[in-house]
Design a protein around this motif. Structure first.
Motif, PDB file in Angstrom:
ATOM      1  N   VAL A 194      -1.806   2.113  -5.445  1.00 18.86           N
ATOM      2  CA  VAL A 194      -2.060   0.784  -6.172  1.00 18.86           C
ATOM      3  C   VAL A 194      -2.166   0.794  -7.627  1.00 18.86           C
ATOM      4  O   VAL A 194      -2.543   1.826  -8.202  1.00 18.86           O
ATOM      5  N   ARG A 195      -1.324  -0.205  -8.219  1.00 17.09           N
ATOM      6  CA  ARG A 195      -1.170  -0.063  -9.625  1.00 17.09           C
ATOM      7  C   ARG A 195      -2.647  -0.665 -10.158  1.00 17.09           C
ATOM      8  O   ARG A 195      -2.609  -1.837  -9.679  1.00 17.09           O
ATOM      9  N   LEU A 196      -3.293  -0.121 -10.993  1.00 17.64           N
ATOM     10  CA  LEU A 196      -4.365  -0.550 -11.408  1.00 17.64           C
ATOM     11  C   LEU A 196      -4.565  -0.248 -13.077  1.00 17.64           C
ATOM     12  O   LEU A 196      -5.107   0.485 -13.436  1.00 17.64           O
ATOM     13  N   GLU A 197      -3.823  -1.126 -13.701  1.00 14.89           N
ATOM     14  CA  GLU A 197      -3.956  -1.388 -15.108  1.00 14.89           C
ATOM     15  C   GLU A 197      -5.460  -1.839 -15.527  1.00 14.89           C
ATOM     16  O   GLU A 197      -5.889  -2.584 -15.081  1.00 14.89           O
ATOM     17  N   ARG A 198      -6.074  -1.097 -16.630  1.00 16.02           N
ATOM     18  CA  ARG A 198      -7.253  -1.540 -16.981  1.00 16.02           C
ATOM     19  C   ARG A 198      -7.310  -2.931 -17.380  1.00 16.02           C
ATOM     20  O   ARG A 198      -8.565  -3.464 -17.106  1.00 16.02           O
ATOM     21  N   ALA A 199      -6.515  -3.473 -18.289  1.00 14.75           N
ATOM     22  CA  ALA A 199      -6.615  -4.889 -18.656  1.00 14.75           C
ATOM     23  C   ALA A 199      -6.187  -5.896 -17.977  1.00 14.75           C
ATOM     24  O   ALA A 199      -6.546  -6.929 -17.832  1.00 14.75           O
ATOM     25  N   ASP A 200      -5.741  -5.500 -16.613  1.00 13.54           N
ATOM     26  CA  ASP A 200      -5.079  -6.433 -15.751  1.00 13.54           C
ATOM     27  C   ASP A 200      -5.108  -6.031 -14.186  1.00 13.54           C
ATOM     28  O   ASP A 200      -4.058  -5.866 -13.364  1.00 13.54           O
ATOM     29  N   PRO A 201      -6.223  -5.633 -13.711  1.00 14.64           N
ATOM     30  CA  PRO A 201      -6.443  -5.224 -12.296  1.00 14.64           C
ATOM     31  C   PRO A 201      -5.937  -6.242 -11.252  1.00 14.64           C
ATOM     32  O   PRO A 201      -6.117  -7.518 -11.703  1.00 14.64           O
ATOM     33  N   PRO A 202      -5.575  -5.955 -10.177  1.00 13.12           N
ATOM     34  CA  PRO A 202      -5.194  -6.777  -8.978  1.00 13.12           C
ATOM     35  C   PRO A 202      -6.305  -7.520  -8.402  1.00 13.12           C
ATOM     36  O   PRO A 202      -7.480  -7.064  -8.453  1.00 13.12           O
ATOM     37  N   ALA A 203      -6.359  -8.701  -7.965  1.00 14.11           N
ATOM     38  CA  ALA A 203      -7.422  -9.175  -7.051  1.00 14.11           C
ATOM     39  C   ALA A 203      -7.334  -8.274  -5.667  1.00 14.11           C
ATOM     40  O   ALA A 203      -6.513  -7.839  -5.284  1.00 14.11           O
ATOM     41  N   ARG A 204      -8.799  -8.287  -5.390  1.00 20.82           N
ATOM     42  CA  ARG A 204      -9.003  -7.589  -4.049  1.00 20.82           C
ATOM     43  C   ARG A 204      -8.147  -7.994  -2.977  1.00 20.82           C
ATOM     44  O   ARG A 204      -7.615  -7.275  -2.158  1.00 20.82           O
TER      45      ARG A 204
ATOM     46  N   ASP B 195      -5.118  -9.597  -2.764  1.00 20.36           N
ATOM     47  CA  ASP B 195      -4.023  -9.338  -2.837  1.00 20.36           C
ATOM     48  C   ASP B 195      -3.699  -7.799  -2.700  1.00 20.36           C
ATOM     49  O   ASP B 195      -2.773  -7.384  -2.013  1.00 20.36           O
ATOM     50  N   ALA B 196      -4.500  -7.153  -3.189  1.00 17.42           N
ATOM     51  CA  ALA B 196      -4.244  -5.610  -2.795  1.00 17.42           C
ATOM     52  C   ALA B 196      -4.499  -5.231  -1.368  1.00 17.42           C
ATOM     53  O   ALA B 196      -3.669  -4.362  -1.035  1.00 17.42           O
ATOM     54  N   LEU B 197      -5.291  -5.680  -0.733  1.00 19.60           N
ATOM     55  CA  LEU B 197      -5.517  -5.606   0.784  1.00 19.60           C
ATOM     56  C   LEU B 197      -4.148  -5.807   1.619  1.00 19.60           C
ATOM     57  O   LEU B 197      -3.594  -5.284   2.221  1.00 19.60           O
ATOM     58  N   GLU B 198      -3.825  -6.865   1.103  1.00 23.68           N
ATOM     59  CA  GLU B 198      -2.484  -7.697   1.834  1.00 23.68           C
ATOM     60  C   GLU B 198      -1.338  -6.851   1.174  1.00 23.68           C
ATOM     61  O   GLU B 198      -0.234  -6.542   2.198  1.00 23.68           O
TER      62      GLU B 198
ATOM     63  N   THR C 224       4.755  -6.007  -3.679  1.00 23.98           N
ATOM     64  CA  THR C 224       4.256  -6.822  -4.488  1.00 23.98           C
ATOM     65  C   THR C 224       3.624  -8.114  -3.719  1.00 23.98           C
ATOM     66  O   THR C 224       4.248  -8.869  -3.000  1.00 23.98           O
ATOM     67  N   VAL C 225       2.387  -8.211  -3.664  1.00 25.58           N
ATOM     68  CA  VAL C 225       1.875  -9.531  -3.439  1.00 25.58           C
ATOM     69  C   VAL C 225       1.046 -10.254  -4.361  1.00 25.58           C
ATOM     70  O   VAL C 225      -0.093  -9.787  -4.599  1.00 25.58           O
ATOM     71  N   ARG C 226       1.457 -11.208  -4.856  1.00 23.93           N
ATOM     72  CA  ARG C 226       0.818 -12.084  -6.102  1.00 23.93           C
ATOM     73  C   ARG C 226       0.338 -11.010  -7.156  1.00 23.93           C
ATOM     74  O   ARG C 226       1.203 -10.414  -7.932  1.00 23.93           O
TER      75      ARG C 226
END
Length: 233
Positions: free
Chosen positions: A26-36, A38-41, A97-99
């Protein structure tokens, strides 16, 4: 690492099969993490995309996927950002990519034979949150319901969502799979309302029971998959 306990498809001897794992990053940038959510989907969709990809059904990924499916269906979620994410993109796989979320999935690899650029990535610390409660799933959309009585990190829940998506795929006949693929493999992931869990878990739907390698007790029921096109529905 996650190990799913399943009964379908039945292997001749699941414990004797070589240990392979399915990597998810999962792409996890410090300044812009994904919503939980969205990551699960995205994790669930990534598994579906890999299972339906021509490289899996009749191509270069087929042997590894079939060998992996003959054993314990393990998935490992790691996180990457910046240059590490760029290196992860360079390896054979596919990105969904999901949202707000980007997840890349790769063909299965030996438990002790990860590509170096993936082996360097961290497993822990994948803590994500939703900025607002997610809406109800769209009517008729395949949905993976998480057990409301369990607490899981985002990484653990992503792996469980991937397991649930795989069980839905296996429970779907070929014509329905083709319709699902034509629609873009939509899938929702939600925590089940507490009052609905008993009904969902007792309805004979595809269920994920955790192997107990991380976070949860062995045999914990984590996910129930619900879809209008299941073979037995």
């Amino acid at each position: 690492m996650d190990d799913i306990r399943i009964a379908d498809p039945p292997p001749a001897d699941r414990d004797a099969a070589p240990e392979l794992v399915l990597p998810l990053v999962v792409r996890l940038e410090r300044a812009d993490p994904p919503a939980r959510t969205d990551a699960l989907e995205a994790a669930a969709r990534a598994v579906l995309e890999l299972l339906g990809d021509p490289r899996t059904t009749d191509g270069e990924w087929t042997p590894a996927v079939r060998l992996w499916e003959s054993g314990h269906i393990r998935k490992v979620v790691r996180r990457a950002r910046g240059a590490a994410w760029s290196r992860a993109l360079a390896l054979p796989g596919l990105t969904v990519t999901v949202r707000t979320a980007e997840v890349r999935v790769y063909p299965p690899v030996p438990l002790d034979g990860w590509p170096p650029d993936l082996a360097k990535l961290q497993v822990g610390g994948t803590e994500l949150a939703d900025p607002a409660p997610p809406p109800a799933p769209e009517p008729g959309r395949p949905t993976l319901w998480l057990n409301p009585g369990l607490s899981m990190t985002a990484g653990k829940a992503m792996a469980q969502a991937g397991h649930g998506a795989q069980l839905l795929w296996w429970a779907t006949d070929q014509p329905a799979r083709e319709r699902w693929r034509a629609a873009g493999l939509p899938v929702s992931v939600r925590t089940a309302p507490a009052g609905d869990w008993a009904r969902l878990s007792g309805a004979g739907l595809p269920m994920v029971r955790d192997g107990g390698l991380t976070e949860l007790e062995p045999g914990s029921l984590t996910v129930v998959g619900e879809a209008p096109f299941l073979r037995h529905a």
